[in-house]
Scaffold this active site. Structure first.
Site, PDB file in Angstrom:
ATOM      1  N   CYS A  37       0.751  -1.248   0.016  1.00 11.64           N
ATOM      2  CA  CYS A  37       0.085  -0.038  -0.070  1.00 11.64           C
ATOM      3  C   CYS A  37       0.897   1.351  -0.075  1.00 11.64           C
ATOM      4  CB  CYS A  37      -1.109   0.118   1.178  1.00 11.64           C
ATOM      5  SG  CYS A  37      -0.123   0.247   2.677  1.00 11.64           S
ATOM      6  N   CYS A 106      -2.548  -2.242   8.747  1.00 11.44           N
ATOM      7  CA  CYS A 106      -1.759  -0.796   9.220  1.00 11.44           C
ATOM      8  C   CYS A 106      -1.162  -1.122  10.497  1.00 11.44           C
ATOM      9  CB  CYS A 106      -2.660   0.352   9.082  1.00 11.44           C
ATOM     10  SG  CYS A 106      -3.379   0.745   7.520  1.00 11.44           S
TER      11      CYS A 106
END
Length: 128
Positions: A37, A106
């Site tokens: 990402c 994340c």
């Protein structure tokens, strides 16, 4: 909409991240990135008497990356190195009141960068 996807705690840590920047006199530094990402995180720690006395971060990423980085520093500050090494992705997610499924990765950024910073401190200080 952004606010529908995230808890109030996530939004608060995204809008007003804790411990952002680079602390003075850090003696451990760790980084981690997610090539998938494009997010990237650096964590800086100042350890004294086996305690994380101060901690900060610089992150490039989405709102979830910023919030998880901020929460990682909040959870680690004031902890012993052993206690900080036990912080998990789930600890971060739970402290933030949850994350959308597609953003849970994340939390890996913070945990891995924190562990890298602690390992960097241990290597530099010669302490085991």
């Amino acid at each position: 909409m952004f606010t529908d996807e995230y808890s109030d705690i996530v939004i608060e840590h995204f809008m007003c991240p804790r411990n952002a920047g680079v602390i003075k006199n850090f003696n451990g530094e760790g980084s981690n990135g997610d090539p998938k990402c494009g997010d990237s995180l650096n964590i800086y720690i100042r350890v004294e008497n086996n305690l994380i006395e101060d901690i900060s971060f610089l992150v490039y990423g989405c709102p979830a990356s910023i919030a998880t980085s901020s929460m990682t520093t909040v959870l680690a500050k004031g902890k012993t190195l052993d206690e900080a090494l036990k912080i998990t992705e789930d600890d971060i997610i739970n402290a933030l009141g949850g994350l959308p499924e597609n953003k849970k990765h994340c939390s890996n950024l913070g945990v891995k960068a924190l562990r890298n910073a602690i390992n960097n401190y241990i290597q530099k200080s010669g302490k085991q």
